[in-house]
Design a protein around this motif. Structure first.
Motif, short mmCIF file in Angstrom:
data_model
loop_
_atom_site.label_atom_id
_atom_site.label_comp_id
_atom_site.label_asym_id
_atom_site.label_seq_id
_atom_site.Cartn_x
_atom_site.Cartn_y
_atom_site.Cartn_z
N HIS A 46 45.62 38.36 35.49
CA HIS A 46 46.01 37.08 34.93
C HIS A 46 46.12 37.21 33.42
CE1 HIS A 46 44.30 34.68 38.59
NE2 HIS A 46 45.41 35.33 38.86
N MET B 186 37.59 37.44 41.32
CA MET B 186 38.13 38.48 40.46
C MET B 186 37.11 38.87 39.40
SD MET B 186 42.08 37.18 39.88
CE MET B 186 42.73 38.79 39.42
N ASP B 187 37.18 40.11 38.93
CA ASP B 187 36.33 40.56 37.84
C ASP B 187 36.92 40.07 36.52
OD1 ASP B 187 34.64 41.98 39.55
OD2 ASP B 187 35.94 43.75 39.48
N THR B 188 36.12 40.17 35.46
CA THR B 188 36.61 39.82 34.13
C THR B 188 36.30 40.95 33.17
OG1 THR B 188 34.55 38.68 33.52
CG2 THR B 188 36.30 37.34 34.49
N ARG C 43 38.97 36.98 27.36
CA ARG C 43 38.54 37.40 28.70
C ARG C 43 39.76 37.41 29.61
NH1 ARG C 43 35.88 33.37 29.57
NH2 ARG C 43 37.26 32.28 31.02
N GLY D 201 41.55 32.16 35.34
CA GLY D 201 40.27 32.20 34.66
C GLY D 201 40.27 33.04 33.41
N SER D 202 41.43 33.56 32.98
CA SER D 202 41.51 34.27 31.71
C SER D 202 41.42 33.26 30.56
CB SER D 202 42.81 35.07 31.61
OG SER D 202 42.85 36.11 32.57
N GLU E 185 41.02 38.02 33.59
CA GLU E 185 40.71 38.21 35.01
C GLU E 185 41.55 39.35 35.57
OE1 GLU E 185 39.27 34.17 37.19
OE2 GLU E 185 41.43 34.51 37.08
N HIS E 186 40.91 40.15 36.42
CA HIS E 186 41.64 41.25 37.05
C HIS E 186 40.94 41.64 38.34
CE1 HIS E 186 38.42 43.25 34.83
NE2 HIS E 186 38.52 44.23 35.72
N GLU E 187 41.66 42.39 39.15
CA GLU E 187 41.12 42.87 40.41
C GLU E 187 41.69 44.24 40.70
OE1 GLU E 187 40.41 41.19 44.93
OE2 GLU E 187 42.17 40.52 43.81
#
Length: 252
Positions: A32, A1-3, A10, A38-39, A12-14
């Protein structure tokens, strides 16, 4: 996932697919919340309104103006809060079994969840997550774990890692969240309420509350599922959501 770094944290998203944007709020889907996956994990309290502000900041970062929003359980609470706080940004709201603990059966739900809270207090996060998921899904622990691992590999392990967020921050925030009949009546966007036919009384009562208070609401019941409706039967859930969004395009 990107951040993306927004509001000093931060997330996390996609992003997938093309067409009108739909923000999915859940630690299991495309975005997230803080404290999940991972956020950034921040100390509590983190209110539902804080999550709504994070989501709007993420949309700003991504250059997305108006959007559809869909959320499951506590994610649905964030979606409802976004509709209240930023009505100019939210076109439609899809609530997959909104978790509103102020309905009459909320107290009974907490009593049912006492073994999970006890396991967490004893330091057994894995057992606590298993007990809670078994309660909300209506399945025994082994079957629920098998389903999650089949549909979303690694999700149970991640849920155990995020147990401090869930039990220490998320549930207390939901218990404090106030979504009154006046709040519900103030949501003017089209709303879709999705409910599993075999869900707990808590979410039956929430659906009844939404039906009696939200001005523009549609309801869809997914057969033979409980609170994990989008995981147990993703196709009918996706089809119901697609029909709803087609009826309410952003361009209109």
């Amino acid at each position: 996932m990107d951040t993306a770094t927004v509001n000093g944290i931060r997330l996390e998203h996609e992003i997938r697919g093309t067409g009108e944007p739909v923000l999915l709020i859940s630690r299991l889907v495309r975005y997230h919340k803080r404290g999940w996956g991972g956020s950034t994990h921040t100390p509590g309290p983190v209110a539902v309104a804080d999550h709504a502000a994070d989501a709007i900041a993420l949309l700003d970062h991504l250059g997305i103006g108006r959007t559809h929003v869909a959320g499951h359980s506590s994610g649905a609470a964030v979606a409802a809060q976004m509709a209240q706080d930023h009505p100019d940004r939210i076109v439609t709201v899809a609530l997959l079994e909104l978790s509103l603990l102020s309905v009459p059966s909320g107290e009974a739900f907490f009593a049912q969840a006492a073994p999970a809270f006890g396991a967490y207090a004893d330091g057994d996060a894995e057992r606590a997550i298993e007990l809670f998921l078994s309660l909300v899904s209506g399945m025994d622990g082994e079957r629920c774990r098998a389903l999650l691992e089949e549909r979303m590999p690694g999700s149970v392990e991640q849920a155990v890692k995020d147990a401090d967020t869930f039990f220490g921050i998320e549930l207390p925030a939901l218990a404090e969240w106030r979504f009154s009949p006046e709040n519900a009546a103030a949501i003017r966007q089209p709303v879709l309420s999705l409910l599993g036919s075999g869900t707990l009384q808590l979410w039956v009562e929430v659906a009844e509350f939404l039906r009696s208070t939200v001005p523009d609401i549609e309801e869809c019941v997914i057969d033979d599922v409980g609170h994990l409706l989008h995981i147990e039967r993703p196709r009918p859930v996706a089809e119901a959501l697609a029909r709803f969004l087609e009826q309410h395009p952003i361009a209109s």
